[in-house]
Design a protein around this motif. Structure first.
Motif, short mmCIF file in Angstrom:
data_model
loop_
_atom_site.label_atom_id
_atom_site.label_comp_id
_atom_site.label_asym_id
_atom_site.label_seq_id
_atom_site.Cartn_x
_atom_site.Cartn_y
_atom_site.Cartn_z
N UNK A 22 0.86 -1.18 0.00
CA UNK A 22 0.00 0.00 0.00
C UNK A 22 0.90 1.24 0.00
N UNK A 23 0.31 2.39 -0.21
CA UNK A 23 1.09 3.64 -0.18
C UNK A 23 1.74 3.83 1.19
N UNK A 24 0.99 3.52 2.23
CA UNK A 24 1.53 3.68 3.59
C UNK A 24 2.71 2.74 3.81
N UNK A 25 2.60 1.50 3.34
CA UNK A 25 3.70 0.54 3.48
C UNK A 25 4.92 0.98 2.69
N UNK A 26 4.71 1.49 1.48
CA UNK A 26 5.83 1.98 0.67
C UNK A 26 6.51 3.16 1.35
N UNK A 27 5.70 4.04 1.93
CA UNK A 27 6.24 5.19 2.65
C UNK A 27 7.10 4.73 3.83
N UNK A 28 6.59 3.76 4.58
CA UNK A 28 7.36 3.22 5.71
C UNK A 28 8.64 2.54 5.22
N UNK A 29 8.53 1.82 4.13
CA UNK A 29 9.70 1.15 3.54
C UNK A 29 10.76 2.17 3.15
N UNK A 30 10.35 3.24 2.50
CA UNK A 30 11.29 4.29 2.10
C UNK A 30 11.92 4.95 3.32
N UNK A 31 11.13 5.15 4.38
CA UNK A 31 11.67 5.71 5.63
C UNK A 31 12.72 4.79 6.23
N UNK A 32 12.42 3.49 6.23
CA UNK A 32 13.37 2.52 6.78
C UNK A 32 14.67 2.54 5.98
#
Length: 85
Positions: A22-32
């Motif tokens: 999801x967009x939220x998961x991708x955002x978290x992935x990019x943050x990580x």
């Protein structure tokens, strides 16, 4: 082929595709990823800081012990100095 591989504590590998996130998961992935990169960049400085901090602590302790030794010597000579009336 998967974009993400996660190795669990038991050694098992889980694989995920970034396109399925999801967009939220991708955002978290990019943050990580960004945080991991920053950790890699600052780790050498953190180790150097830790080493320097240990050296400061050791030298401070040595200095304090040395000063206390001088202070004890002065106190002992003060107590040995007696005035005879």
């Amino acid at each position: 082929m998967s974009d993400i591989q996660v190795r669990n504590d038991n050694g098992e590998v889980e694989e995920y595709n970034k396109e399925d996130m999801t967009d939220e998961q991708r955002s978290l992935f990019d943050d990580v990823l960004a945080l991991q990169q920053r950790c890699i960049e600052i780790e050498p400085m953190a180790r150097e800081f830790s080493d320097k901090k240990q050296l400061v602590d050791l030298k401070s302790k040595s200095l304090l012990e040395s000063l206390r030794g001088i202070g004890n010597a002065e106190k002992e000579s003060d107590s040995e100095t007696k005035t005879i009336d």
